[in-house]
Design an enzyme around this catalytic site. Structure first.
Site, PDB file in Angstrom:
ATOM      1  N   ARG A 144       0.866  -1.172   0.000  1.00  0.00           N
ATOM      2  CA  ARG A 144       0.000   0.000   0.000  1.00  0.00           C
ATOM      3  C   ARG A 144       0.909   1.230   0.000  1.00  0.00           C
ATOM      4  O   ARG A 144       2.028   1.188   0.502  1.00  0.00           O
ATOM      5  CB  ARG A 144      -0.898   0.022   1.233  1.00  0.00           C
ATOM      6  CG  ARG A 144      -1.817  -1.194   1.392  1.00  0.00           C
ATOM      7  CD  ARG A 144      -2.599  -1.098   2.700  1.00  0.00           C
ATOM      8  NE  ARG A 144      -3.518  -2.212   2.880  1.00  0.00           N
ATOM      9  CZ  ARG A 144      -3.224  -3.337   3.534  1.00  0.00           C
ATOM     10  NH1 ARG A 144      -2.019  -3.496   4.069  1.00  0.00           N
ATOM     11  NH2 ARG A 144      -4.122  -4.296   3.656  1.00  0.00           N
ATOM     12  N   LYS A 167      -1.887  -2.552   8.053  1.00  0.00           N
ATOM     13  CA  LYS A 167      -3.027  -2.093   8.869  1.00  0.00           C
ATOM     14  C   LYS A 167      -3.034  -2.813  10.213  1.00  0.00           C
ATOM     15  O   LYS A 167      -2.640  -3.971  10.329  1.00  0.00           O
ATOM     16  CB  LYS A 167      -4.333  -2.363   8.123  1.00  0.00           C
ATOM     17  CG  LYS A 167      -4.513  -1.493   6.884  1.00  0.00           C
ATOM     18  CD  LYS A 167      -5.868  -1.753   6.225  1.00  0.00           C
ATOM     19  CE  LYS A 167      -6.082  -0.828   5.031  1.00  0.00           C
ATOM     20  NZ  LYS A 167      -7.388  -1.081   4.375  1.00  0.00           N
ATOM     21  N   HIS A 235      -2.584   2.912  -5.796  1.00  0.00           N
ATOM     22  CA  HIS A 235      -3.203   1.708  -5.236  1.00  0.00           C
ATOM     23  C   HIS A 235      -3.540   0.694  -6.329  1.00  0.00           C
ATOM     24  O   HIS A 235      -3.560  -0.512  -6.079  1.00  0.00           O
ATOM     25  CB  HIS A 235      -4.465   2.071  -4.452  1.00  0.00           C
ATOM     26  CG  HIS A 235      -4.881   1.004  -3.483  1.00  0.00           C
ATOM     27  ND1 HIS A 235      -4.136   0.689  -2.360  1.00  0.00           N
ATOM     28  CD2 HIS A 235      -5.953   0.180  -3.478  1.00  0.00           C
ATOM     29  CE1 HIS A 235      -4.745  -0.281  -1.697  1.00  0.00           C
ATOM     30  NE2 HIS A 235      -5.841  -0.611  -2.351  1.00  0.00           N
ATOM     31  N   ARG A 238      -0.947  -1.934  -6.742  1.00  0.00           N
ATOM     32  CA  ARG A 238      -1.084  -3.050  -5.783  1.00  0.00           C
ATOM     33  C   ARG A 238      -2.120  -4.050  -6.289  1.00  0.00           C
ATOM     34  O   ARG A 238      -1.932  -5.264  -6.234  1.00  0.00           O
ATOM     35  CB  ARG A 238      -1.467  -2.505  -4.412  1.00  0.00           C
ATOM     36  CG  ARG A 238      -1.853  -3.551  -3.359  1.00  0.00           C
ATOM     37  CD  ARG A 238      -2.086  -2.836  -2.042  1.00  0.00           C
ATOM     38  NE  ARG A 238      -2.940  -3.592  -1.130  1.00  0.00           N
ATOM     39  CZ  ARG A 238      -2.485  -4.458  -0.233  1.00  0.00           C
ATOM     40  NH1 ARG A 238      -1.195  -4.705  -0.145  1.00  0.00           N
ATOM     41  NH2 ARG A 238      -3.321  -5.075   0.589  1.00  0.00           N
ATOM     42  N   HIS A 261      -3.824  -9.131   4.013  1.00  0.00           N
ATOM     43  CA  HIS A 261      -5.260  -9.097   4.274  1.00  0.00           C
ATOM     44  C   HIS A 261      -5.585  -9.893   5.536  1.00  0.00           C
ATOM     45  O   HIS A 261      -5.100 -11.014   5.709  1.00  0.00           O
ATOM     46  CB  HIS A 261      -6.041  -9.697   3.101  1.00  0.00           C
ATOM     47  CG  HIS A 261      -6.096  -8.794   1.912  1.00  0.00           C
ATOM     48  ND1 HIS A 261      -6.364  -9.249   0.644  1.00  0.00           N
ATOM     49  CD2 HIS A 261      -5.927  -7.444   1.795  1.00  0.00           C
ATOM     50  CE1 HIS A 261      -6.364  -8.232  -0.196  1.00  0.00           C
ATOM     51  NE2 HIS A 261      -6.095  -7.134   0.472  1.00  0.00           N
TER      52      HIS A 261
END
Length: 289
Positions: A144, A167, A235, A238, A261
């Site tokens: 990202r 994240k 993005h 990606r 993820h």
């Protein structure tokens, strides 16, 4: 070649850009020599017309050149012709456009052309090296944009893998392709500020941390010049990383790990994208479709 010397000395272009633009100029000269049936000199280049450039682009498209790469090739050869004959106007020819429609991943050739265009438009050679490294990192490792901006000098010296914090502070290990590693190392060799373990790896023009918005604006400007759609963003590189890996047979669970993820359902969206691409190929190729 005087054109390459001009790009290096007067335009302060990167080594990568000079090599690419020189190759474009050499291809054009070879094509015109065969097209006109004569030896091409600098003075004779003034005769080149828009029709000659259209013929050249058709020749290059026949060799498999995509839309963005063709637009970049056109930009390079028009710059070459303008330099060769400063007193004459370079032929005007609109570059190829990408048809509007269902969003698609950026093709490998277009991803590289986009990164080249952004790097070539940089104000300084080290900034061009930085932009080239950032965009290759997004496409070649699936990061990202925020993850790339958060990298620090602690990742140096680079190895075959890179530890990325994503994240929710979740870390993952991603492989570094040799091309990506070389791009980052070339940037590190040129950046005019020291890169400590606790300082940001990618720096802005004045030495502070590079902002993601700077990269996004550069990509926005470059995609317009290349005729790419407005969904071609950092993005999207990606997304293209994921789609191309899946299309080459990558395992869905492994892809989930590479992308960071939390849920497999987030990764499964790429199966639909790949299936849509396959249907497009089928409709365009099958005689009964």
């Amino acid at each position: 070649m005087l054109w390459a010397e001009h790009l290096t000395r007067d335009r302060r272009r990167s080594v990568h850009t000079v090599r690419a633009y020189r190759a474009s100029a050499e291809r054009l000269v070879a094509f015109l020599g065969a097209h006109w049936g004569e030896r091409i000199e600098r003075a004779t280049l003034a005769r080149a017309t828009a029709a000659d450039l259209r013929a050249y682009l058709a020749h290059r498209r026949g060799e498999g050149l995509g839309n963005a790469s063709a637009a970049r090739e056109l930009s390079a050869v028009r710059g070459f012709l303008a330099w060769a004959n400063a007193d004459a106007d370079a032929p005007r020819l609109r570059g190829p456009r990408v048809k509007a429609g269902v969003p698609r991943p950026v093709s490998p050739a277009d991803a590289v052309a986009l990164a080249e265009e952004v790097a070539d438009d940089a104000a300084e050679p080290w900034i061009g090296a930085r932009d080239w490294a950032v965009l290759l990192l997004l496409y070649g490792a699936g990061l990202r944009i925020g993850e790339a901006m958060a990298l620090t000098g602690a990742v140096l010296p680079l190895g075959e893998t890179l530890v990325v914090t994503g994240k929710r502070a979740k870390t993952r290990v991603v492989p570094l392709l040799p091309q990506v590693r070389r791009a980052i190392e070339a940037y590190v060799a040129q950046v005019p500020w020291p890169l400590g373990r606790d300082t940001m790896l990618f720096r802005g023009a004045k030495g502070g941390p590079l902002a993601a918005g700077v990269v996004r604006r550069s990509v926005q400007a470059a995609r317009g010049r290349l005729g790419l759609g407005d969904r071609t963003t950092p993005h999207a590189l990606r997304h293209s990383f994921a789609t191309h890996l899946l299309g080459r047979g990558a395992d869905l669970r492994a892809l989930q790990e590479l992308l960071g993820h939390a849920s497999l359902s987030s990764t499964q969206v790429y199966t639909a994208v790949d299936a849509a691409h396959l249907m497009d190929v089928y409709r365009n190729a099958h005689p009964r479709a």
